[in-house]
Motif scaffolding. Structure first.
Motif, PDB file in Angstrom:
ATOM      1  N   ALA A 279       0.836  -1.209   0.000  1.00 43.94           N
ATOM      2  CA  ALA A 279       0.000   0.000   0.000  1.00 43.94           C
ATOM      3  C   ALA A 279       0.867   1.254   0.000  1.00 43.94           C
ATOM      4  O   ALA A 279       0.546   2.241  -0.676  1.00 43.94           O
ATOM      5  CB  ALA A 279      -0.936  -0.003   1.204  1.00 43.94           C
ATOM      6  N   ARG A 280       1.954   1.229   0.739  1.00 42.70           N
ATOM      7  CA  ARG A 280       2.857   2.381   0.780  1.00 42.70           C
ATOM      8  C   ARG A 280       3.420   2.674  -0.616  1.00 42.70           C
ATOM      9  O   ARG A 280       3.454   3.827  -1.057  1.00 42.70           O
ATOM     10  CB  ARG A 280       3.987   2.125   1.771  1.00 42.70           C
ATOM     11  N   GLN A 281       3.861   1.625  -1.304  1.00 45.83           N
ATOM     12  CA  GLN A 281       4.384   1.823  -2.658  1.00 45.83           C
ATOM     13  C   GLN A 281       3.313   2.372  -3.587  1.00 45.83           C
ATOM     14  O   GLN A 281       3.556   3.296  -4.368  1.00 45.83           O
ATOM     15  CB  GLN A 281       4.903   0.502  -3.211  1.00 45.83           C
ATOM     16  N   ARG A 282       2.109   1.821  -3.496  1.00 45.61           N
ATOM     17  CA  ARG A 282       1.020   2.261  -4.361  1.00 45.61           C
ATOM     18  C   ARG A 282       0.629   3.708  -4.081  1.00 45.61           C
ATOM     19  O   ARG A 282       0.351   4.488  -5.011  1.00 45.61           O
ATOM     20  CB  ARG A 282      -0.178   1.340  -4.185  1.00 45.61           C
ATOM     21  N   LEU A 283       0.604   4.090  -2.815  1.00 41.56           N
ATOM     22  CA  LEU A 283       0.243   5.462  -2.455  1.00 41.56           C
ATOM     23  C   LEU A 283       1.314   6.449  -2.915  1.00 41.56           C
ATOM     24  O   LEU A 283       0.997   7.558  -3.364  1.00 41.56           O
ATOM     25  CB  LEU A 283       0.024   5.567  -0.948  1.00 41.56           C
ATOM     26  N   ARG A 284       2.571   6.066  -2.803  1.00 41.74           N
ATOM     27  CA  ARG A 284       3.637   6.927  -3.310  1.00 41.74           C
ATOM     28  C   ARG A 284       3.509   7.096  -4.820  1.00 41.74           C
ATOM     29  O   ARG A 284       3.705   8.194  -5.359  1.00 41.74           O
ATOM     30  CB  ARG A 284       4.996   6.328  -2.958  1.00 41.74           C
ATOM     31  N   ALA A 285       3.177   5.999  -5.501  1.00 40.52           N
ATOM     32  CA  ALA A 285       2.999   6.078  -6.949  1.00 40.52           C
ATOM     33  C   ALA A 285       1.820   6.972  -7.298  1.00 40.52           C
ATOM     34  O   ALA A 285       1.900   7.812  -8.200  1.00 40.52           O
ATOM     35  CB  ALA A 285       2.797   4.670  -7.514  1.00 40.52           C
ATOM     36  N   LEU A 286       0.712   6.810  -6.580  1.00 35.70           N
ATOM     37  CA  LEU A 286      -0.468   7.629  -6.847  1.00 35.70           C
ATOM     38  C   LEU A 286      -0.185   9.103  -6.594  1.00 35.70           C
ATOM     39  O   LEU A 286      -0.635   9.976  -7.359  1.00 35.70           O
ATOM     40  CB  LEU A 286      -1.632   7.162  -5.970  1.00 35.70           C
ATOM     41  N   ALA A 287       0.573   9.395  -5.550  1.00 35.16           N
ATOM     42  CA  ALA A 287       0.922  10.790  -5.262  1.00 35.16           C
ATOM     43  C   ALA A 287       1.710  11.400  -6.410  1.00 35.16           C
ATOM     44  O   ALA A 287       1.507  12.563  -6.775  1.00 35.16           O
ATOM     45  CB  ALA A 287       1.721  10.868  -3.966  1.00 35.16           C
ATOM     46  N   LYS A 288       2.594  10.619  -7.006  1.00 38.40           N
ATOM     47  CA  LYS A 288       3.360  11.125  -8.150  1.00 38.40           C
ATOM     48  C   LYS A 288       2.459  11.332  -9.356  1.00 38.40           C
ATOM     49  O   LYS A 288       2.522  12.368 -10.032  1.00 38.40           O
ATOM     50  CB  LYS A 288       4.485  10.157  -8.494  1.00 38.40           C
ATOM     51  N   VAL A 289       1.597  10.348  -9.628  1.00 37.68           N
ATOM     52  CA  VAL A 289       0.708  10.430 -10.782  1.00 37.68           C
ATOM     53  C   VAL A 289      -0.215  11.634 -10.686  1.00 37.68           C
ATOM     54  O   VAL A 289      -0.462  12.342 -11.671  1.00 37.68           O
ATOM     55  CB  VAL A 289      -0.120   9.133 -10.914  1.00 37.68           C
ATOM     56  N   GLU A 290      -0.701  11.905  -9.473  1.00 38.03           N
ATOM     57  CA  GLU A 290      -1.656  12.998  -9.282  1.00 38.03           C
ATOM     58  C   GLU A 290      -0.978  14.341  -9.015  1.00 38.03           C
ATOM     59  O   GLU A 290      -1.648  15.334  -8.768  1.00 38.03           O
ATOM     60  CB  GLU A 290      -2.602  12.661  -8.117  1.00 38.03           C
ATOM     61  N   GLY A 291       0.346  14.370  -9.073  1.00 39.75           N
ATOM     62  CA  GLY A 291       1.065  15.616  -8.868  1.00 39.75           C
ATOM     63  C   GLY A 291       1.068  16.103  -7.441  1.00 39.75           C
ATOM     64  O   GLY A 291       1.321  17.278  -7.173  1.00 39.75           O
ATOM     65  N   LYS A 292       0.810  15.189  -6.495  1.00 35.76           N
ATOM     66  CA  LYS A 292       0.800  15.571  -5.076  1.00 35.76           C
ATOM     67  C   LYS A 292       2.164  15.413  -4.430  1.00 35.76           C
ATOM     68  O   LYS A 292       2.357  15.812  -3.289  1.00 35.76           O
ATOM     69  CB  LYS A 292      -0.230  14.730  -4.324  1.00 35.76           C
ATOM     70  N   ALA A 293       3.080  14.793  -5.144  1.00 37.05           N
ATOM     71  CA  ALA A 293       4.441  14.624  -4.637  1.00 37.05           C
ATOM     72  C   ALA A 293       5.397  14.667  -5.814  1.00 37.05           C
ATOM     73  O   ALA A 293       5.120  14.100  -6.869  1.00 37.05           O
ATOM     74  CB  ALA A 293       4.587  13.303  -3.884  1.00 37.05           C
ATOM     75  N   ILE A 294       6.479  15.366  -5.646  1.00 40.83           N
ATOM     76  CA  ILE A 294       7.485  15.464  -6.702  1.00 40.83           C
ATOM     77  C   ILE A 294       8.630  14.526  -6.348  1.00 40.83           C
ATOM     78  O   ILE A 294       9.305  14.696  -5.331  1.00 40.83           O
ATOM     79  CB  ILE A 294       8.003  16.905  -6.856  1.00 40.83           C
ATOM     80  N   MET A 295       8.827  13.511  -7.179  1.00 42.32           N
ATOM     81  CA  MET A 295       9.925  12.576  -6.970  1.00 42.32           C
ATOM     82  C   MET A 295      11.045  12.979  -7.921  1.00 42.32           C
ATOM     83  O   MET A 295      10.936  12.830  -9.139  1.00 42.32           O
ATOM     84  CB  MET A 295       9.468  11.137  -7.233  1.00 42.32           C
ATOM     85  N   GLY A 296      12.100  13.507  -7.376  1.00 45.13           N
ATOM     86  CA  GLY A 296      13.186  14.001  -8.212  1.00 45.13           C
ATOM     87  C   GLY A 296      14.076  12.920  -8.768  1.00 45.13           C
ATOM     88  O   GLY A 296      14.964  13.208  -9.571  1.00 45.13           O
ATOM     89  N   THR A 297      13.868  11.682  -8.347  1.00 46.74           N
ATOM     90  CA  THR A 297      14.697  10.589  -8.831  1.00 46.74           C
ATOM     91  C   THR A 297      13.918   9.757  -9.836  1.00 46.74           C
ATOM     92  O   THR A 297      12.704   9.561  -9.690  1.00 46.74           O
ATOM     93  CB  THR A 297      15.137   9.688  -7.654  1.00 46.74           C
ATOM     94  N   PRO A 298      14.587   9.213 -10.863  1.00 51.12           N
ATOM     95  CA  PRO A 298      13.895   8.363 -11.848  1.00 51.12           C
ATOM     96  C   PRO A 298      13.362   7.092 -11.197  1.00 51.12           C
ATOM     97  O   PRO A 298      13.943   6.571 -10.249  1.00 51.12           O
ATOM     98  CB  PRO A 298      15.000   8.037 -12.863  1.00 51.12           C
ATOM     99  N   VAL A 299      12.259   6.590 -11.738  1.00 49.42           N
ATOM    100  CA  VAL A 299      11.657   5.354 -11.246  1.00 49.42           C
ATOM    101  C   VAL A 299      11.644   4.328 -12.368  1.00 49.42           C
ATOM    102  O   VAL A 299      11.114   4.590 -13.460  1.00 49.42           O
ATOM    103  CB  VAL A 299      10.215   5.587 -10.756  1.00 49.42           C
ATOM    104  N   ALA A 300      12.233   3.160 -12.114  1.00 49.39           N
ATOM    105  CA  ALA A 300      12.214   2.059 -13.072  1.00 49.39           C
ATOM    106  C   ALA A 300      11.343   0.942 -12.516  1.00 49.39           C
ATOM    107  O   ALA A 300      11.455   0.581 -11.343  1.00 49.39           O
ATOM    108  CB  ALA A 300      13.621   1.543 -13.333  1.00 49.39           C
ATOM    109  N   LEU A 301      10.460   0.411 -13.346  1.00 48.39           N
ATOM    110  CA  LEU A 301       9.575  -0.681 -12.951  1.00 48.39           C
ATOM    111  C   LEU A 301       9.944  -1.911 -13.756  1.00 48.39           C
ATOM    112  O   LEU A 301       9.936  -1.894 -14.988  1.00 48.39           O
ATOM    113  CB  LEU A 301       8.118  -0.294 -13.209  1.00 48.39           C
ATOM    114  N   PHE A 302      10.284  -2.998 -13.064  1.00 50.61           N
ATOM    115  CA  PHE A 302      10.678  -4.243 -13.711  1.00 50.61           C
ATOM    116  C   PHE A 302       9.536  -5.253 -13.585  1.00 50.61           C
ATOM    117  O   PHE A 302       9.097  -5.564 -12.470  1.00 50.61           O
ATOM    118  CB  PHE A 302      11.951  -4.798 -13.067  1.00 50.61           C
ATOM    119  N   LEU A 303       9.066  -5.758 -14.726  1.00 47.21           N
ATOM    120  CA  LEU A 303       7.926  -6.663 -14.747  1.00 47.21           C
ATOM    121  C   LEU A 303       8.287  -7.988 -15.407  1.00 47.21           C
ATOM    122  O   LEU A 303       8.966  -8.006 -16.437  1.00 47.21           O
ATOM    123  CB  LEU A 303       6.760  -6.037 -15.521  1.00 47.21           C
ATOM    124  N   CYS A 304       7.828  -9.079 -14.800  1.00 45.05           N
ATOM    125  CA  CYS A 304       7.929 -10.394 -15.438  1.00 45.05           C
ATOM    126  C   CYS A 304       6.656 -11.159 -15.097  1.00 45.05           C
ATOM    127  O   CYS A 304       5.680 -10.563 -14.630  1.00 45.05           O
ATOM    128  CB  CYS A 304       9.192 -11.139 -15.025  1.00 45.05           C
TER     129      CYS A 304
END
Length: 217
Positions: A67-92
């Motif tokens: 939930a913490r990861q998802r909420l951080r992601a949602l905050a970035k998507v909605e412009g409620k938090a600025i993450m100055g570092t790049p985010v890489a998502l690895f999927l398999c």
């Protein structure tokens, strides 16, 4: 990815643990999300693991972490938090081998200068023991990681999405940068074979970090 609505009956300890998790998340996201959003993300995260958890007692902890990861992601998507570092998502497919090793390598090499997440289209119940062993050889501990699905907000928050073997199940959203890595699946392989996969992933991760202009120590 839709979440399951089925849930085993909660024990008193689990109820209390989820309340504690909700309080922790409420403090962390105070001023960003309200209690209803936090509760919804926490309980849907719990449901993601409920039917396939090996150790039931860990469910509230896994739910809180996801939930913490998802909420951080949602905050970035909605412009409620600025993450100055790049985010890489690895999927398999199972989020038990390739994507977990790639996330571990990326996190170690980036050393806080970039963020790595991972997910699977059909999450397994545990991380591949051979993957854990070969990563430990590099001083990277992924034994505490757990297979998990991806969610829309996590994919949308990523600056680059790296797919490995999930095929048509991999999510595609406009505006995201996608890469497909043809990396062997470590499922059922021994340490020697998985060690070669780890080394292949390390070369690719180093290249990705260079493309993202993330300096290495």
């Amino acid at each position: 990815m839709p979440v399951t609505a089925r849930r085993p009956e909660l024990s008193i300890d689990q109820v209390l643990a989820l309340r504690t998790a909700a309080s922790n998340l409420a403090r962390e996201f105070d001023g960003t999300f309200g209690p209803e959003t936090i509760e919804r993300f926490l309980h849907t995260s719990y449901d993601e693991f409920a039917d396939r958890a090996v150790v039931i007692n860990y469910l509230p902890l896994l739910a809180e972490r996801f939930a913490r990861q998802r909420l951080r992601a949602l905050a970035k998507v909605e412009g409620k938090a600025i993450m100055g570092t790049p985010v890489a998502l690895f999927l398999c497919t199972h989020n038990a081998g390739r994507s977990q090793m790639a996330m571990g390598l990326f996190s170690q090499l980036a050393n806080g200068r970039a963020i790595a997440w991972s997910g699977g289209s059909e999450p397994d119940t545990r991380v591949n023991p051979a993957a854990i062993a070969v990563m430990a050889e590099r001083g990277i501990d992924i034994s505490g990681e757990y297979p998990k699905p991806w969610t829309d907000e996590v994919v949308r928050a990523a600056d680059v999405v790296v797919t490995m073997g999930c095929g048509d199940a991999c999510p595609v959203f406009p505006g995201r940068r996608y890469e497909n890595w043809a990396v062997a699946d470590p499922a059922g392989l021994g340490v020697i074979e998985v060690r070669a996969i780890r080394d292949d992933l390390e070369r690719r991760v180093r290249g990705l970090l260079a493309e993202l202009a993330v300096p290495l120590d």
